[in-house]
Every structure is written in structure tokens, then in C-alpha cells.
Scaffold this motif. Structure first.
Motif, short mmCIF file in Angstrom:
data_model
loop_
_atom_site.label_atom_id
_atom_site.label_comp_id
_atom_site.label_asym_id
_atom_site.label_seq_id
_atom_site.Cartn_x
_atom_site.Cartn_y
_atom_site.Cartn_z
N ASP A 1 -13.68 -4.37 -8.38
CA ASP A 1 -14.50 -3.63 -8.80
C ASP A 1 -14.02 -2.35 -9.33
N VAL A 2 -14.37 -1.30 -10.27
CA VAL A 2 -13.52 -0.80 -11.00
C VAL A 2 -12.47 0.53 -10.77
N HIS A 3 -12.93 0.98 -9.16
CA HIS A 3 -11.44 1.95 -8.65
C HIS A 3 -10.91 1.30 -7.45
N PHE A 4 -9.75 1.81 -7.37
CA PHE A 4 -9.13 1.50 -6.46
C PHE A 4 -9.14 1.39 -5.23
N GLY A 5 -8.84 0.00 -4.52
CA GLY A 5 -9.61 0.21 -2.82
C GLY A 5 -8.68 0.30 -2.26
N ASN A 6 -8.24 1.80 -2.70
CA ASN A 6 -7.14 2.50 -1.22
C ASN A 6 -7.55 2.06 0.54
N GLY A 7 -8.88 2.08 1.26
CA GLY A 7 -9.20 1.84 2.09
C GLY A 7 -8.60 0.38 2.57
N SER B 1 -5.46 -5.87 -6.42
CA SER B 1 -6.49 -5.28 -7.00
C SER B 1 -6.37 -5.07 -8.75
N ILE B 2 -7.58 -5.48 -9.38
CA ILE B 2 -7.02 -4.90 -10.83
C ILE B 2 -8.74 -3.90 -11.03
N HIS B 3 -8.33 -2.31 -11.96
CA HIS B 3 -9.04 -1.44 -11.60
C HIS B 3 -8.63 -0.12 -12.58
N GLN B 4 -9.25 0.88 -12.90
CA GLN B 4 -9.03 1.73 -14.10
C GLN B 4 -7.72 2.67 -13.36
N ASN B 5 -6.88 2.79 -14.72
CA ASN B 5 -6.00 3.52 -14.63
C ASN B 5 -6.29 5.09 -13.15
N GLY C 1 5.78 -5.55 -1.58
CA GLY C 1 5.69 -7.26 -2.23
C GLY C 1 4.16 -7.51 -2.33
N TYR C 2 3.45 -7.25 -0.97
CA TYR C 2 2.24 -7.62 -0.76
C TYR C 2 0.98 -6.99 -1.35
N ASN C 3 1.02 -6.23 -1.94
CA ASN C 3 -0.23 -5.02 -2.79
C ASN C 3 0.53 -4.81 -4.28
N LEU C 4 -0.46 -5.66 -4.70
CA LEU C 4 -0.01 -5.86 -6.06
C LEU C 4 -1.16 -5.08 -6.80
N ASN C 5 -1.34 -3.78 -7.83
CA ASN C 5 -2.15 -3.20 -8.30
C ASN C 5 -2.00 -3.19 -9.68
N ILE C 6 -3.01 -3.86 -10.13
CA ILE C 6 -3.57 -3.20 -11.39
C ILE C 6 -4.06 -2.04 -12.38
#
Ligand SMILES: [Zn+2]
Length: 339
Positions: free
Chosen positions: A159-165, A180-184, A205-210
Motif C-alpha cells: 500500500d502506498v502508505h506506511f502500515g504504521n499499525g 513495507s514499500i511506500h511513498q516517502n 532488523g525485522y522492520n524493513l522500510n522502503i
């Protein structure tokens, strides 16, 4: 046979002319019927998640708050999250849809796709936000962990939004790799999801944001996902895979500034099938009705092994910003995944 978990009851989460409205599921269902795909899939009705299911993820006070809020007529929970009087019950059904999909994947070794609403990936343990009431995916994951004793989970959220929850719920958990891959996040809700947010304690290391630059294309996504998904997945070696699906990174979506095309949705299904074998797919956002209708057909066709495009045929046209983003991720995550 691929399963689609769906119920007409989801219409009762009546949000009026909110971008996250009933028409979203209507157009998906109608497009699958019009393309005669509906009879090539197993359409299954969900059952509501139980209170125990919810309590594995959410605090009792959050659940009670939503119940009372809806009982007293509903309205806006926050600036952009709406609940109708029926929404407590329907949010439990949406969580139950994710559980049903997960169960189906486990029992049948086939893919299952829960198209439910309200969506879930912004909902935290303690609160609803970003159109989400309960975190459907997290509830299904904890159900699998509790009921079927599954140990390691990989979640890929595009999803284009980061899944913060979802990220927050599993932030210190080394058995859940959240990618998660999302918009800046500097230019898009919820303003979190930077590379440096890597997890905490044993979860490091188990939360990888793109976080992708604005106007990233399908080629940019393919470039970076080819470098990250497979190596991370193969190092982590999950027992179960979730694909969190959003259509709001499409170039025609009104809520983001990204430039994905229809082709991306076929690409990512084929990529994830290669990695996971079978997976549970969960619908999050996507607010252009034409995109929802076309790209869900792409997704189901790809799940049913119908492939149209050769993604690697032409050289990728990749922006310098995307290459920079990968290099930053590489710097931070090489120790964990050897990128
Ligand atoms: Zn979204």
C-alpha cells in the motif's frame, strides 16, 4: 483454486462519500463478474472475528471504545476515520475475513485474498486511524500463531502508505519480518516509515522500510524489490506469508504522488508466488475505482497463473533517487540480509 473471501455485509460500513466507501468493493466484484473470473475462484463468506481474536492484538479499552462509539451512533473517530453504527460488527467481519483467508491458505495450500473493508494496516493496538478500525492482518497473524502454532511470518505491504499499525504491533518481534514499500513519509500520511525505523530489541532488523521517492514508476519498484525481497525472504525463511495489497500507489490514484502502472500488480503477484509458494492477501487502500476494477483482475489472473507481461524483457529505466534509496537501505540492512 484461488479463494476470494468476501461478503455483501461489508456495504454496511457506510462511510457515505468518504474516499474509502462501499463502491470500492462493488467495482472489484463487478469487474470479476464481468470478466467471468468470479466462477473460476472459490468465493467464501467470512465469519466475524471473536473477542478473543481481537484481544490478541488490541487493548480491551480500544475494543470497548469502538463498540460504544458505534452503539451511540458513530461518526468521525478522528479527522479521517469514519465509523457507522454498524461498523463495530463489520470491522469484526473484516478481521474475520483475514482469518478465513489465512486458514484457507493453511488448509488447502492455495492462495486466498480477503477483500474486506474497513481496511486495517494503520490501526494500532490502542487506536483506530487512517480509515482503519481493527488491524485485520495482525489479528489473522496472531490467530495463526495461537491456534496453529506457526512460528515465522513475512509480511510484505505495498500500500502506498506506511502500515504504521502493523509495524508498531510487531516492532520488537523477531518472528515477524515486516517489509513495507511506500511513498516517502515526508510527503505522505502517516509521516512515519523511514529506513532508520528498523525494529527494536530482539526485533531489530525485522522492520524493513522502503520509502520511495515521489513519482516512482513500475521500473523503480521492480529495480528495488528485485534487490531486496528475495534475499530478505530467503535469509528469514518464513513459515507463512502475508501480502498486504494497496492500489493507491497507482499513477491514477487521487491520494498519492506515485506512478505505478497496471503491470506492477501482475509483477508483484508473480514475484511473491515465486518467493512464498502460497500466501494470504489482504486488501488495504486504493481509491480510483477504475484502477481497483482493472488491477484486481490482474491480481486474480496472476494468482490463477495467467501471465501477460515479461517484466525483465527491457532494461529498467530507474531514477537516481531510487538508486540512492536502495544504497541507503543497503547500508543499514546489509548486516542483517547481506544485500
Ligand atoms: Zn493506503
Amino acid at each position: 483454486m484461488t479463494a476470494l473471501i468476501y461478503s455483501d455485509e461489508y456495504m454496511k460500513h457506510n462511510t457515505g462519500n468518504h474516499p474509502e466507501n462501499q463502491e470500492r468493493l462493488n467495482v472489484i466484484v463487478n469487474s470479476l463478474k464481468n470478466k467471468e473470473i468470479w466462477n473460476k475462484i472459490d468465493v467464501i463468506s467470512p465469519e466475524p472475528a471473536t473477542e478473543d481474536d481481537l484481544l490478541r492484538v488490541h487493548s480491551p479499552s480500544h475494543i470497548e471504545y469502538i463498540k460504544k462509539f458505534c452503539d451511540s451512533g458513530g461518526g468521525y473517530i478522528d479527522y479521517d476515520t469514519f465509523a457507522a453504527p454498524e461498523s463495530y460488527e463489520i470491522a469484526k467481519l473484516a478481521a474475520g475475513g483475514a482469518i478465513k483467508a489465512a486458514d484457507f491458505v493453511l488448509k488447502n495450500s492455495e492462495n486466498a485474498y480477503s477483500i474486506a473493508r474497513p481496511p486495517g494496516h494503520h490501526a494500532t493496538r490502542e487506536k483506530s486511524m487512517g480509515f482503519c478500525i481493527f488491524n485485520n492482518l495482525a489479528i489473522a497473524l496472531e490467530y495463526l500463531r495461537n491456534t496453529h502454532k506457526i512460528k515465522k511470518f513475512l509480511i510484505f505491504d505495498f500500500d502506498v502508505h506506511f502500515g504504521n499499525g502493523t509495524s508498531e504491533i510487531f516492532y520488537s518481534d523477531p518472528d515477524v519480518l515486516y517489509i513495507s514499500i511506500h511513498q516517502n513519509p515526508r510527503t505522505l500520511y502517516p509521516g512515519k516509515g523511514f529506513i532508520e525505523e528498523i525494529g527494536t530489541g530482539k526485533g531489530e532488523g525485522y522492520n524493513l522500510n522502503i520509502p520511495m521517492p515521489e513519482r516512482s514508476t513500475t521500473d523503480d519498484y521492480i529495480y528495488i524489490l528485485e534487490k531486496i525481497l528475495e534475499p530478505a525472504a530467503s535469509k528469514f525463511n518464513a513459515d507463512f506469508y502475508f501480502l498486504d495489497v494497496g492500489f493507491d500507489g497507482h499513477v491514477d490514484d487521487p491520494l498519492s504522488s506515485m506512478a505505478l502502472t497496471d503491470k506492477y500488480y501482475e509483477y508483484i503477484i508473480n514475484k511473491m508466488k515465486n518467493i512464498a509458494g502460497f500466501m494470504s492477501l489482504i486488501l488495504e487502500g486504493g481509491y480510483n475505482l477504475d484502477v481497483l476494477s482493472r488491477c484486481n483482475v490482474k491480481i486474480i489472473n496472476a494468482l490463477n497463473n495467467i501471465k501477460n507481461e515479461d517484466y525483465y524483457k527491457n532494461e529498467l529505466n530507474v531514477s537516481e533517487n531510487t538508486k540512492d534509496t536502495f544504497n541507503k537501505i543497503k547500508d543499514v540492512f546489509s548486516p542483517f540480509y547481506g544485500f
